[in-house]
Design a protein around this motif. Structure first.
Motif, PDB file in Angstrom:
ATOM      1  N   ALA A  28       0.815  -1.217   0.000  1.00  0.00           N
ATOM      2  CA  ALA A  28       0.000   0.000   0.000  1.00  0.00           C
ATOM      3  C   ALA A  28       0.842   1.257   0.000  1.00  0.00           C
ATOM      4  O   ALA A  28       0.330   2.349  -0.208  1.00  0.00           O
ATOM      5  CB  ALA A  28      -0.909  -0.002   1.229  1.00  0.00           C
ATOM      6  N   PHE A  29       2.130   1.125   0.205  1.00  0.00           N
ATOM      7  CA  PHE A  29       2.940   2.311   0.363  1.00  0.00           C
ATOM      8  C   PHE A  29       3.783   2.625  -0.864  1.00  0.00           C
ATOM      9  O   PHE A  29       4.716   3.416  -0.803  1.00  0.00           O
ATOM     10  CB  PHE A  29       3.826   2.166   1.614  1.00  0.00           C
ATOM     11  N   LEU A  30       3.474   1.998  -1.985  1.00  0.00           N
ATOM     12  CA  LEU A  30       4.085   2.390  -3.243  1.00  0.00           C
ATOM     13  C   LEU A  30       3.508   3.726  -3.666  1.00  0.00           C
ATOM     14  O   LEU A  30       2.362   4.046  -3.377  1.00  0.00           O
ATOM     15  CB  LEU A  30       3.810   1.348  -4.329  1.00  0.00           C
ATOM     16  N   VAL A  31       4.297   4.527  -4.398  1.00  0.00           N
ATOM     17  CA  VAL A  31       3.802   5.799  -4.880  1.00  0.00           C
ATOM     18  C   VAL A  31       2.914   5.540  -6.082  1.00  0.00           C
ATOM     19  O   VAL A  31       3.383   5.216  -7.164  1.00  0.00           O
ATOM     20  CB  VAL A  31       4.969   6.728  -5.280  1.00  0.00           C
ATOM     21  N   ALA A  32       1.609   5.661  -5.886  1.00  0.00           N
ATOM     22  CA  ALA A  32       0.665   5.390  -6.958  1.00  0.00           C
ATOM     23  C   ALA A  32      -0.665   6.033  -6.632  1.00  0.00           C
ATOM     24  O   ALA A  32      -1.021   6.218  -5.475  1.00  0.00           O
ATOM     25  CB  ALA A  32       0.486   3.887  -7.154  1.00  0.00           C
ATOM     26  N   GLU A  33      -1.412   6.337  -7.663  1.00  0.00           N
ATOM     27  CA  GLU A  33      -2.711   6.959  -7.497  1.00  0.00           C
ATOM     28  C   GLU A  33      -3.734   5.907  -7.104  1.00  0.00           C
ATOM     29  O   GLU A  33      -3.796   4.826  -7.678  1.00  0.00           O
ATOM     30  CB  GLU A  33      -3.126   7.614  -8.809  1.00  0.00           C
ATOM     31  N   ASN A  34      -4.571   6.231  -6.133  1.00  0.00           N
ATOM     32  CA  ASN A  34      -5.625   5.313  -5.732  1.00  0.00           C
ATOM     33  C   ASN A  34      -6.776   5.417  -6.719  1.00  0.00           C
ATOM     34  O   ASN A  34      -7.376   6.469  -6.864  1.00  0.00           O
ATOM     35  CB  ASN A  34      -6.091   5.665  -4.318  1.00  0.00           C
ATOM     36  N   VAL A  35      -7.078   4.315  -7.399  1.00  0.00           N
ATOM     37  CA  VAL A  35      -8.088   4.355  -8.439  1.00  0.00           C
ATOM     38  C   VAL A  35      -9.188   3.317  -8.230  1.00  0.00           C
ATOM     39  O   VAL A  35     -10.062   3.165  -9.062  1.00  0.00           O
ATOM     40  CB  VAL A  35      -7.451   4.115  -9.829  1.00  0.00           C
ATOM     41  N   LYS A 171       5.848  -0.096 -16.925  1.00  0.00           N
ATOM     42  CA  LYS A 171       6.447   0.332 -15.666  1.00  0.00           C
ATOM     43  C   LYS A 171       6.287  -0.763 -14.617  1.00  0.00           C
ATOM     44  O   LYS A 171       5.190  -1.300 -14.428  1.00  0.00           O
ATOM     45  CB  LYS A 171       5.804   1.623 -15.175  1.00  0.00           C
ATOM     46  N   SER A 172       7.380  -1.068 -13.939  1.00  0.00           N
ATOM     47  CA  SER A 172       7.340  -2.064 -12.863  1.00  0.00           C
ATOM     48  C   SER A 172       7.077  -1.379 -11.534  1.00  0.00           C
ATOM     49  O   SER A 172       7.411  -0.208 -11.341  1.00  0.00           O
ATOM     50  CB  SER A 172       8.657  -2.831 -12.787  1.00  0.00           C
ATOM     51  N   VAL A 173       6.459  -2.116 -10.626  1.00  0.00           N
ATOM     52  CA  VAL A 173       6.335  -1.661  -9.249  1.00  0.00           C
ATOM     53  C   VAL A 173       7.033  -2.682  -8.353  1.00  0.00           C
ATOM     54  O   VAL A 173       7.221  -3.839  -8.735  1.00  0.00           O
ATOM     55  CB  VAL A 173       4.857  -1.498  -8.834  1.00  0.00           C
ATOM     56  N   TYR A 174       7.437  -2.239  -7.192  1.00  0.00           N
ATOM     57  CA  TYR A 174       8.177  -3.094  -6.272  1.00  0.00           C
ATOM     58  C   TYR A 174       7.462  -3.136  -4.933  1.00  0.00           C
ATOM     59  O   TYR A 174       6.871  -2.150  -4.494  1.00  0.00           O
ATOM     60  CB  TYR A 174       9.605  -2.572  -6.109  1.00  0.00           C
ATOM     61  N   LEU A 175       7.511  -4.283  -4.289  1.00  0.00           N
ATOM     62  CA  LEU A 175       6.766  -4.467  -3.054  1.00  0.00           C
ATOM     63  C   LEU A 175       7.553  -5.275  -2.049  1.00  0.00           C
ATOM     64  O   LEU A 175       8.505  -5.964  -2.388  1.00  0.00           O
ATOM     65  CB  LEU A 175       5.454  -5.190  -3.340  1.00  0.00           C
ATOM     66  N   VAL A 190       4.212  -4.659 -15.333  1.00  0.00           N
ATOM     67  CA  VAL A 190       2.936  -4.381 -15.995  1.00  0.00           C
ATOM     68  C   VAL A 190       3.188  -4.544 -17.486  1.00  0.00           C
ATOM     69  O   VAL A 190       3.842  -3.707 -18.113  1.00  0.00           O
ATOM     70  CB  VAL A 190       2.418  -2.981 -15.661  1.00  0.00           C
ATOM     71  N   LEU A 191       2.707  -5.628 -18.065  1.00  0.00           N
ATOM     72  CA  LEU A 191       3.142  -6.057 -19.391  1.00  0.00           C
ATOM     73  C   LEU A 191       2.416  -5.379 -20.546  1.00  0.00           C
ATOM     74  O   LEU A 191       3.035  -4.842 -21.453  1.00  0.00           O
ATOM     75  CB  LEU A 191       2.963  -7.574 -19.524  1.00  0.00           C
ATOM     76  N   ARG A 192       1.090  -5.433 -20.529  1.00  0.00           N
ATOM     77  CA  ARG A 192       0.345  -4.996 -21.715  1.00  0.00           C
ATOM     78  C   ARG A 192      -1.134  -4.899 -21.380  1.00  0.00           C
ATOM     79  O   ARG A 192      -1.575  -5.298 -20.302  1.00  0.00           O
ATOM     80  CB  ARG A 192       0.524  -6.011 -22.853  1.00  0.00           C
ATOM     81  N   LYS A 193      -1.912  -4.412 -22.362  1.00  0.00           N
ATOM     82  CA  LYS A 193      -3.370  -4.460 -22.299  1.00  0.00           C
ATOM     83  C   LYS A 193      -3.844  -5.487 -23.314  1.00  0.00           C
ATOM     84  O   LYS A 193      -3.270  -5.624 -24.383  1.00  0.00           O
ATOM     85  CB  LYS A 193      -3.969  -3.087 -22.563  1.00  0.00           C
ATOM     86  N   ASP A 204     -11.785  -6.122 -21.300  1.00  0.00           N
ATOM     87  CA  ASP A 204     -10.533  -5.413 -21.540  1.00  0.00           C
ATOM     88  C   ASP A 204      -9.705  -5.560 -20.277  1.00  0.00           C
ATOM     89  O   ASP A 204     -10.182  -5.243 -19.173  1.00  0.00           O
ATOM     90  CB  ASP A 204     -10.792  -3.937 -21.838  1.00  0.00           C
ATOM     91  N   THR A 205      -8.476  -6.039 -20.413  1.00  0.00           N
ATOM     92  CA  THR A 205      -7.663  -6.323 -19.231  1.00  0.00           C
ATOM     93  C   THR A 205      -6.296  -5.653 -19.310  1.00  0.00           C
ATOM     94  O   THR A 205      -5.827  -5.264 -20.383  1.00  0.00           O
ATOM     95  CB  THR A 205      -7.453  -7.834 -19.043  1.00  0.00           C
ATOM     96  N   ILE A 206      -5.678  -5.545 -18.149  1.00  0.00           N
ATOM     97  CA  ILE A 206      -4.285  -5.138 -18.039  1.00  0.00           C
ATOM     98  C   ILE A 206      -3.542  -6.323 -17.433  1.00  0.00           C
ATOM     99  O   ILE A 206      -4.004  -6.924 -16.453  1.00  0.00           O
ATOM    100  CB  ILE A 206      -4.131  -3.855 -17.203  1.00  0.00           C
ATOM    101  N   VAL A 207      -2.426  -6.696 -18.043  1.00  0.00           N
ATOM    102  CA  VAL A 207      -1.739  -7.941 -17.695  1.00  0.00           C
ATOM    103  C   VAL A 207      -0.497  -7.636 -16.864  1.00  0.00           C
ATOM    104  O   VAL A 207       0.345  -6.819 -17.266  1.00  0.00           O
ATOM    105  CB  VAL A 207      -1.339  -8.714 -18.970  1.00  0.00           C
ATOM    106  N   ILE A 208      -0.378  -8.304 -15.721  1.00  0.00           N
ATOM    107  CA  ILE A 208       0.775  -8.105 -14.847  1.00  0.00           C
ATOM    108  C   ILE A 208       1.473  -9.438 -14.599  1.00  0.00           C
ATOM    109  O   ILE A 208       0.879 -10.510 -14.719  1.00  0.00           O
ATOM    110  CB  ILE A 208       0.375  -7.455 -13.506  1.00  0.00           C
TER     111      ILE A 208
END
Length: 259
Positions: A28-35, A171-175, A190-193, A204-208
């Protein structure tokens, strides 16, 4: 290959391992917008298949329990596997409220596994204020104190957090997660849509793809991909991991969630 050989851990048909692997997430503490528009309570039901053959079912449920949030994940083998290798696994995560996270921070994490003759029964109590997680194996009595950071999550609860984050292709995220009695820094790509079709419809998906380092969750030679709906719900409609022989797929088939 015989059914008995297929059901063995060596060949990767381990439903708890798969479910833990599939439901990994982001801190939860990654820099990212809450959507997120994810609602609580929510229940997701999956078919687990091995190269097109149904191998089991799994459910993932989140709900409020008094002042806490609770997540329960259950995996069961299909009847044809249960004859040779019965699986009945239950994983729970209890989270306390936290102003920095919609989901909260883990308070208690427990795992009870029955896979053939194999058993596991352990619990972890998180004390974020002290930076310690208290581990206990209920079968052999082993107790340990494990260092954690203020943002450390368990493998089950962390997946729900990623659904509240903005994900950008390329863009990758780290946890940071606590798993196998160690704290791991994990990259999630985050690979593709991609548009995919399932029994529930076309999405419609986003693939991680999380790049796990921990032993006991996956064969390091394998890889796993998750398809999240490309909307504010971020529903995990499909998940797939390669195993030594073929691949295992979890497909969302029903449940109670926002449409």
């Amino acid at each position: 290959m015989s059914i008995k050989a297929f059901c063995s851990t060596k060949h990767g048909i381990n439903l708890t391992r798969m479910m833990l692997f599939l439901f990994l997430g982001m801190t939860a503490f990654l820099v990212a917008e809450n959507v997120s528009a994810m609602t609580i309570p929510e229940k997701l039901v999956y078919d687990l298949t091995w190269t097109g053959i149904k191998a089991g079912t799994a459910t993932q449920e989140i709900f409020t329990d008094k002042e806490d949030t609770k997540i329960v994940s259950i995996a069961r083998s299909a009847d044809w596997i249960s004859v040779f290798f019965p699986v009945e696994d239950r994983i729970e995560s209890t989270l306390s409220k936290n102003p920095d996270s919609k989901i909260g921070l883990p308070k208690i994490y427990s795992i009870k596994i029955q896979e053939g003759k194999h058993r596991r029964d352990k619990v972890i109590h998180f004390d974020h204020a002290k930076g310690i997680a208290y581990y206990k194996d209920n079968l052999n009595g082993d107790k340990r104190e494990l260092p954690i950071s203020a943002s450390t999550l368990d493998t089950l609860s962390s997946f729900y957090v990623v659904r509240t984050l903005k994900l950008e292709v390329g863009k990758s995220v780290y946890l940071t997660i606590l798993d196998n009695m160690k704290t791991w820094n994990v990259e999630v790509q985050v690979l593709r849509k991609e548009k995919i079709k399932t029994a529930l419809g076309t999405f419609d998906t986003i693939v991680i793809k999380p790049l796990m380092k921990s032993e006991g969750i996956m064969d390091k030679k394998g890889e796993m991909v998750i398809w999240l709906t490309d909307d504010s719900r971020r529903l995990p409609v499909k998940m797939q991991t390669k195993v030594k022989v073929g691949s295992i797929t979890a497909t969302l088939v029903s449940g109670s969630f926002q449409h």
